[in-house]
Design a protein around this motif. Structure first.
Motif: not given
Length: 522
Positions: A16-42
């Motif tokens: 979408g409008v998000w660009e993945v940056r650094a990984p944050i956390a993970t577990g058995a069912f999913g993973s979380v990443y920091e992201a920044r908004r880069v799309g047009d319009g907020d």
């Protein structure tokens, strides 16, 4: 990346409008990443967020069925509940990338980015000074869930996020379930150290395991004991040993031995959470009152209804101190935090949301940050308006009324008119608007009333007033709502607009309403 992630997403990947940056956390069912908004319009979206990737597009049919159930639980709760103590979800996305089979079809939850987790804070600083305050906010979150008819099902330190403004949020709702009468049904999974004895070997039916709100209360008791003493309330050096001790306690062959380090103000509260059976366990509302008292509160249903601070600067200082305490903690989203550190196609998605996470800029798209609204009250003001859901009951309107009523003074006292606190409530009237379920409160805090009680109550009252004002009345309808708050909707209707004696009040509200409304918004 030092350890394998459940969902590996390369740095720079676009969703979408998000660009993945650094990984944050993970577990058995999913993973979380920091992201920044880069799309047009907020679209009201913040600059940064946390993306929780859940691999619902690949796997065996059995795995997919289980994962999809977990995702549906979490998304449904986020969509239906918007509360200050629950981590906010901005939108959901589905990855559309056949070239990457491991990612294709994954569900992505776009969540508030926290500064840390309670689990990381406890690892860095056992028995933290901010512990009692954080427990109060955790209890507030449980109360919000339970009153809305939901059970969390997996309360533990990793599922308590610490935000930039120093506040705590409950997170990770894939075990949450909506009550059907006295019970809900959750998957056969939970963390043993926080699972009440009656559920450790409970029967698992086709719909999962039956669970009551009392299971969250037990988990809160364990959490409180750990935060306040640095130890678990049941003996044993491993989760298995503690589970066995819990079984012996439930059978009556072992007594509960609370740590001598547990503060006296908390001892009976923790004991009331950790009873042998669910029937003996304290209810959520009674727990909220006890926790409020233990943290210096004055009673009432909201655990945030603590003793009002004598100076607004003290409130800001407390938030700053708590933010500093969590600044070094690793971020967690209900899964174990790991460190580590990869570009790609887009996504199809839906949803939307608004807000940033710092106290000073919370809800900046809805309420100006440069016109003197105290940061300490921004979250309450913005969330109160959102809870109403009526366009006219907006954050600028609530802020304008508070400014005119009290100049944001939480200690205001006007005994002649029997009006107190930031929203100038009369005790006899406040009790009718304190409770989210619309029932009158059994009691009210001692005046001056805490902002955490006064502001949400104001929102509920404004929300009730709005449809009762006549249509076609002259003037700004938002100002008419404010005047009806000061006098009554009947008097506004009878006068065909602003009553003459309230014109000065209306003019001041209109002035600050304009001041607090961001450019481009009405």
């Amino acid at each position: 990346m030092t350890e394998p992630y459940a969902v590996t997403v390369p740095k720079g990947y676009r969703v979408g409008v998000w660009e993945v940056r650094a990984p944050i956390a993970t577990g058995a069912f999913g993973s979380v990443y920091e992201a920044r908004r880069v799309g047009d319009g907020d679209g009201g979206l913040p600059q940064t967020a946390a993306l929780k990737f859940l691999p619902t597009g690949t796997g065996t049919p059995r795995q997919l069925s289980h994962l999809r159930e977990l995702v549906e639980r979490e998304v449904e709760l986020h969509r239906r509940l918007r509360r200050p103590r629950l981590v906010r979800m901005y939108e959901t996305l589905v990855v559309d990338d056949p070239a990457r089979p491991a990612l294709d079809g994954a569900t992505v939850l776009v969540l508030e980015k926290a500064e840390g987790s309670l689990s990381a804070l406890l690892s860095a600083s056992p028995r933290p000074a901010a512990g009692p305050a954080l427990l109060g906010q955790v209890c507030e979150g449980l109360a919000q869930l339970h009153r809305a008819g939901w059970v969390h099902g997996d309360l533990k330190p990793a599922n308590v996020l610490l935000m930039r403004d120093g506040s705590a949020r409950l997170a990770d709702f894939n075990m949450a379930a909506e009550l059907e009468g006295t019970h809900a049904y959750t998957p056969a999974f939970s963390t043993p150290d926080y699972t009440p004895p009656e559920l450790l070997w409970s029967e698992i039916g086709e719909r999962g395991r039956r669970i009551r709100p009392s299971a969250d209360v037990w988990a809160f008791g364990v959490l409180a004991h750990l935060v306040l003493t640095g130890s678990f309330p049941l003996p044993g050096g491993t989760p298995t040993a503690r589970r066995d001790a819990g079984a012996a306690y439930a059978r009556g062959t072992e007594e509960l031995r609370l740590s001598p380090a547990l503060p006296e103000a908390w001892r009976e509260t923790v004991r009331a959470c950790l009873t042998r059976t669910h029937a003996e366990r304290i209810g959520t509302d009674a727990l909220s009152r006890r926790v409020a008292a233990a943290t210096g509160g004055t009673g009432g249903r909201s655990v945030l209804a603590r003793r009002p601070l004598r100076r607004r600067t003290a409130l800001a200082a407390a938030a700053t101190a708590l933010a500093a305490a969590v600044a070094a903690a690793a971020l967690g989203y209900g899964i174990a935090a790991r460190s580590g550190g990869g570009p790609g196609p887009g996504a199809r998605g839906s949803g939307g949301g608004t807000t940033t996470v710092s106290a000073a800029s919370y809800g900046a798209a809805e309420l100006r940050t440069d016109r003197g609204v105290p940061p300490a009250y921004r979250l309450l003001i913005v969330e109160t308006a959102r809870d109403c859901g009526r366009e006219d009951v907006s954050p600028p309107l609530i802020a304008a009324i508070l400014k005119v009523e009290s100049d944001f003074d939480p200690d205001l006292a006007d005994p002649v008119n029997d009006e107190y606190g930031i929203a100038r409530w009369t005790p006899a009237v406040l009790r009718w608007w304190m409770n989210e379920d619309g029932t009158p409160a059994d009691s009210v805090p001692e005046p001056p009333f805490p902002p955490a009680e006064s502001i949400p109550a104001m929102g509920r009252y404004l929300c009730w007033i709005t449809p009762r004002l006549g249509t076609g009345l002259p003037g700004d309808r938002r100002v008419l709502i404010a005047v009806a708050y000061r006098t009554s909707y009947d008097k506004v209707n009878d006068a065909g607009g602003v009553p003459p004696k309230n014109r000065a009040y209306a003019d001041r509200v209109a002035h600050y309403l304009k001041e607090y409304t961001p450019p481009g918004r009405k």
